[in-house]
Design a protein around this motif. Sequence first.
Motif, PDB file in Angstrom:
ATOM      1  N   ASP A   1       0.811  -1.227   0.000  1.00 44.17           N
ATOM      2  CA  ASP A   1       0.000   0.000   0.000  1.00 44.17           C
ATOM      3  C   ASP A   1       0.842   1.273   0.000  1.00 44.17           C
ATOM      4  OD1 ASP A   1      -2.581  -1.010  -0.274  1.00 44.17           O
ATOM      5  OD2 ASP A   1      -2.669  -1.543   1.850  1.00 44.17           O
ATOM      6  N   GLN A   2       2.137   1.111  -0.189  1.00 36.56           N
ATOM      7  CA  GLN A   2       3.010   2.289  -0.302  1.00 36.56           C
ATOM      8  C   GLN A   2       3.409   2.484  -1.766  1.00 36.56           C
ATOM      9  OE1 GLN A   2       5.344   3.754   2.526  1.00 36.56           O
ATOM     10  NE2 GLN A   2       5.609   1.921   3.778  1.00 36.56           N
ATOM     11  N   THR A   3       3.833   3.701  -2.076  1.00 40.21           N
ATOM     12  CA  THR A   3       4.328   3.960  -3.434  1.00 40.21           C
ATOM     13  C   THR A   3       5.757   3.466  -3.547  1.00 40.21           C
ATOM     14  OG1 THR A   3       2.927   5.897  -3.512  1.00 40.21           O
ATOM     15  CG2 THR A   3       4.633   5.744  -5.181  1.00 40.21           C
ATOM     16  N   ILE A   4       6.007   2.669  -4.567  1.00 39.01           N
ATOM     17  CA  ILE A   4       7.354   2.126  -4.753  1.00 39.01           C
ATOM     18  C   ILE A   4       7.862   2.452  -6.151  1.00 39.01           C
ATOM     19  CG2 ILE A   4       7.079   0.260  -3.077  1.00 39.01           C
ATOM     20  CD1 ILE A   4       6.657  -1.628  -5.474  1.00 39.01           C
ATOM     21  N   SER A   5       9.164   2.402  -6.272  1.00 41.19           N
ATOM     22  CA  SER A   5       9.820   2.635  -7.548  1.00 41.19           C
ATOM     23  C   SER A   5      10.546   1.340  -7.914  1.00 41.19           C
ATOM     24  CB  SER A   5      10.806   3.781  -7.371  1.00 41.19           C
ATOM     25  OG  SER A   5      11.741   3.791  -8.424  1.00 41.19           O
ATOM     26  N   VAL A   6      10.163   0.757  -9.035  1.00 45.26           N
ATOM     27  CA  VAL A   6      10.730  -0.532  -9.427  1.00 45.26           C
ATOM     28  C   VAL A   6      11.686  -0.328 -10.601  1.00 45.26           C
ATOM     29  CG1 VAL A   6      10.190  -2.858 -10.270  1.00 45.26           C
ATOM     30  CG2 VAL A   6       8.601  -1.689  -8.733  1.00 45.26           C
ATOM     31  N   ILE A   7      12.859  -0.918 -10.512  1.00 47.18           N
ATOM     32  CA  ILE A   7      13.764  -0.932 -11.659  1.00 47.18           C
ATOM     33  C   ILE A   7      13.762  -2.354 -12.212  1.00 47.18           C
ATOM     34  CG2 ILE A   7      16.149  -0.701 -12.408  1.00 47.18           C
ATOM     35  CD1 ILE A   7      16.404   1.524 -10.302  1.00 47.18           C
TER      36      ILE A   7
ATOM     37  N   LEU B   1       2.246  -0.658  -4.320  1.00 47.25           N
ATOM     38  CA  LEU B   1       2.387  -2.105  -4.170  1.00 47.25           C
ATOM     39  C   LEU B   1       1.119  -2.686  -3.560  1.00 47.25           C
ATOM     40  CD1 LEU B   1       4.299  -4.568  -4.429  1.00 47.25           C
ATOM     41  CD2 LEU B   1       4.956  -4.176  -2.058  1.00 47.25           C
ATOM     42  N   LYS B   2       0.497  -3.607  -4.295  1.00 48.52           N
ATOM     43  CA  LYS B   2      -0.742  -4.206  -3.799  1.00 48.52           C
ATOM     44  C   LYS B   2      -0.530  -5.652  -3.352  1.00 48.52           C
ATOM     45  CE  LYS B   2      -3.528  -0.871  -3.814  1.00 48.52           C
ATOM     46  NZ  LYS B   2      -4.105  -0.433  -2.531  1.00 48.52           N
ATOM     47  N   GLY B   3       0.481  -6.289  -3.895  1.00 50.30           N
ATOM     48  CA  GLY B   3       0.725  -7.676  -3.500  1.00 50.30           C
ATOM     49  C   GLY B   3       2.052  -8.166  -4.031  1.00 50.30           C
ATOM     50  N   PHE B   4       2.519  -9.277  -3.441  1.00 52.66           N
ATOM     51  CA  PHE B   4       3.802  -9.855  -3.870  1.00 52.66           C
ATOM     52  C   PHE B   4       3.814 -11.319  -3.453  1.00 52.66           C
ATOM     53  CE2 PHE B   4       4.322  -8.634   0.484  1.00 52.66           C
ATOM     54  CZ  PHE B   4       5.071  -9.645   1.044  1.00 52.66           C
TER      55      PHE B   4
ATOM     56  N   ILE C   1       2.266  -6.958  -7.720  1.00 55.79           N
ATOM     57  CA  ILE C   1       1.105  -6.284  -8.315  1.00 55.79           C
ATOM     58  C   ILE C   1       1.241  -4.807  -7.988  1.00 55.79           C
ATOM     59  CG2 ILE C   1      -1.402  -6.126  -8.370  1.00 55.79           C
ATOM     60  CD1 ILE C   1      -1.450  -8.988  -7.211  1.00 55.79           C
ATOM     61  N   LEU C   2       1.195  -3.991  -9.029  1.00 54.94           N
ATOM     62  CA  LEU C   2       1.339  -2.545  -8.875  1.00 54.94           C
ATOM     63  C   LEU C   2       0.067  -1.871  -9.346  1.00 54.94           C
ATOM     64  CD1 LEU C   2       4.794  -1.329 -10.221  1.00 54.94           C
ATOM     65  CD2 LEU C   2       3.984  -1.407  -7.876  1.00 54.94           C
ATOM     66  N   ASP C   3      -0.487  -0.996  -8.522  1.00 57.66           N
ATOM     67  CA  ASP C   3      -1.694  -0.274  -8.912  1.00 57.66           C
ATOM     68  C   ASP C   3      -1.327   1.171  -9.251  1.00 57.66           C
ATOM     69  OD1 ASP C   3      -4.322   0.112  -9.464  1.00 57.66           O
ATOM     70  OD2 ASP C   3      -5.022   0.119  -7.379  1.00 57.66           O
ATOM     71  N   GLU C   4      -2.123   1.769 -10.113  1.00 59.93           N
ATOM     72  CA  GLU C   4      -1.952   3.176 -10.512  1.00 59.93           C
ATOM     73  C   GLU C   4      -0.505   3.451 -10.933  1.00 59.93           C
ATOM     74  OE1 GLU C   4      -3.537   5.942  -7.555  1.00 59.93           O
ATOM     75  OE2 GLU C   4      -4.979   4.397  -6.941  1.00 59.93           O
ATOM     76  N   SER C   5       0.030   2.554 -11.743  1.00 59.62           N
ATOM     77  CA  SER C   5       1.457   2.683 -12.043  1.00 59.62           C
ATOM     78  C   SER C   5       1.719   3.565 -13.268  1.00 59.62           C
ATOM     79  CB  SER C   5       2.060   1.305 -12.254  1.00 59.62           C
ATOM     80  OG  SER C   5       1.422   0.648 -13.310  1.00 59.62           O
ATOM     81  N   HIS C   6       2.917   4.113 -13.277  1.00 62.50           N
ATOM     82  CA  HIS C   6       3.375   4.820 -14.469  1.00 62.50           C
ATOM     83  C   HIS C   6       4.867   4.572 -14.647  1.00 62.50           C
ATOM     84  CE1 HIS C   6       4.170   7.883 -11.302  1.00 62.50           C
ATOM     85  NE2 HIS C   6       5.230   8.161 -12.035  1.00 62.50           N
TER      86      HIS C   6
ATOM     87  N   ILE D   1      12.685  -8.264 -12.157  1.00 65.89           N
ATOM     88  CA  ILE D   1      12.830  -7.151 -11.223  1.00 65.89           C
ATOM     89  C   ILE D   1      14.257  -7.058 -10.685  1.00 65.89           C
ATOM     90  CG2 ILE D   1      12.157  -6.337  -8.908  1.00 65.89           C
ATOM     91  CD1 ILE D   1       9.340  -7.326  -9.540  1.00 65.89           C
ATOM     92  N   SER D   2      14.823  -5.849 -10.702  1.00 69.26           N
ATOM     93  CA  SER D   2      16.151  -5.643 -10.109  1.00 69.26           C
ATOM     94  C   SER D   2      16.037  -5.047  -8.718  1.00 69.26           C
ATOM     95  CB  SER D   2      17.000  -4.688 -10.949  1.00 69.26           C
ATOM     96  OG  SER D   2      17.169  -5.171 -12.237  1.00 69.26           O
ATOM     97  N   VAL D   3      15.406  -3.870  -8.641  1.00 68.93           N
ATOM     98  CA  VAL D   3      15.347  -3.153  -7.371  1.00 68.93           C
ATOM     99  C   VAL D   3      13.924  -2.660  -7.105  1.00 68.93           C
ATOM    100  CG1 VAL D   3      16.277  -1.213  -6.044  1.00 68.93           C
ATOM    101  CG2 VAL D   3      17.704  -2.305  -7.765  1.00 68.93           C
ATOM    102  N   ILE D   4      13.507  -2.762  -5.861  1.00 67.89           N
ATOM    103  CA  ILE D   4      12.239  -2.167  -5.444  1.00 67.89           C
ATOM    104  C   ILE D   4      12.571  -1.146  -4.368  1.00 67.89           C
ATOM    105  CG2 ILE D   4       9.987  -2.587  -4.370  1.00 67.89           C
ATOM    106  CD1 ILE D   4      10.122  -5.430  -5.471  1.00 67.89           C
ATOM    107  N   GLY D   5      12.301   0.109  -4.665  1.00 68.61           N
ATOM    108  CA  GLY D   5      12.629   1.168  -3.713  1.00 68.61           C
ATOM    109  C   GLY D   5      11.386   1.777  -3.114  1.00 68.61           C
ATOM    110  N   GLU D   6      11.462   2.113  -1.829  1.00 70.90           N
ATOM    111  CA  GLU D   6      10.362   2.825  -1.177  1.00 70.90           C
ATOM    112  C   GLU D   6      10.483   4.293  -1.592  1.00 70.90           C
ATOM    113  OE1 GLU D   6      10.637   2.424   3.057  1.00 70.90           O
ATOM    114  OE2 GLU D   6       9.013   3.843   3.434  1.00 70.90           O
ATOM    115  N   LEU D   7       9.444   4.813  -2.261  1.00 67.40           N
ATOM    116  CA  LEU D   7       9.516   6.180  -2.763  1.00 67.40           C
ATOM    117  C   LEU D   7       9.222   7.164  -1.637  1.00 67.40           C
ATOM    118  CD1 LEU D   7       9.895   7.124  -5.832  1.00 67.40           C
ATOM    119  CD2 LEU D   7       7.562   7.928  -5.596  1.00 67.40           C
TER     120      LEU D   7
END
Lengths: 98, 93
Positions: free
Chosen positions: A12-18, A29-32, A39-44, A69-75
Amino acid sequence: MSAGPGLESLVDQTISVITNDGRNIIGILKGFDQATNIILDESHERVYSTKEGVQQLVLGLYIIRGDNISVIGELDEELDANLDLSKLRAHPLKPVIH
Amino acid sequence: MLFFSYFKELVGKEVTVELKNDLAIKGILHSVDQYLNIKLENTRVVDQDKYPHMLSVRNCFIRGSVVRYVQLPPDGVDIDILHDATRREARGG
């Protein structure tokens, strides 16, 4: 980011995925699962280039396979709000070579 | 299993993780799991001018499969103990 090594704390937090092909996707992030499928919601997507500022492409609801997926960062919302994306110029990230 | 235990000992220390896309991220090791996925806190990308892609990220999860190197603090490794442990593991117990 507390708790163990999982992604629970980021739900439920905004994340930045590389991704392995060098893309940068931002979303909620909605699920993993065990394999880091997410699962990413409202992504761009943020598209970096040296010619112009960062372009944002709306993607919507996405599932990304963990393999890719390489990196998942907490935005950090505050840091992100202070970024002037229109002035940021950079080469796109290189793809991962295993 | 040995390196999983080994990385667990390094929790709280500052490490630099170099990825297979040449990105290098420095931060405090927060946790590690069985796949050697790594969580870092207080992160900063080593060459921020070249790689501004993570400017608004301070905590991150790195998938173990994309890690090329982990640079350790000099006091983070006791070579003799690690030697013995790797040999023991190679012998199968």
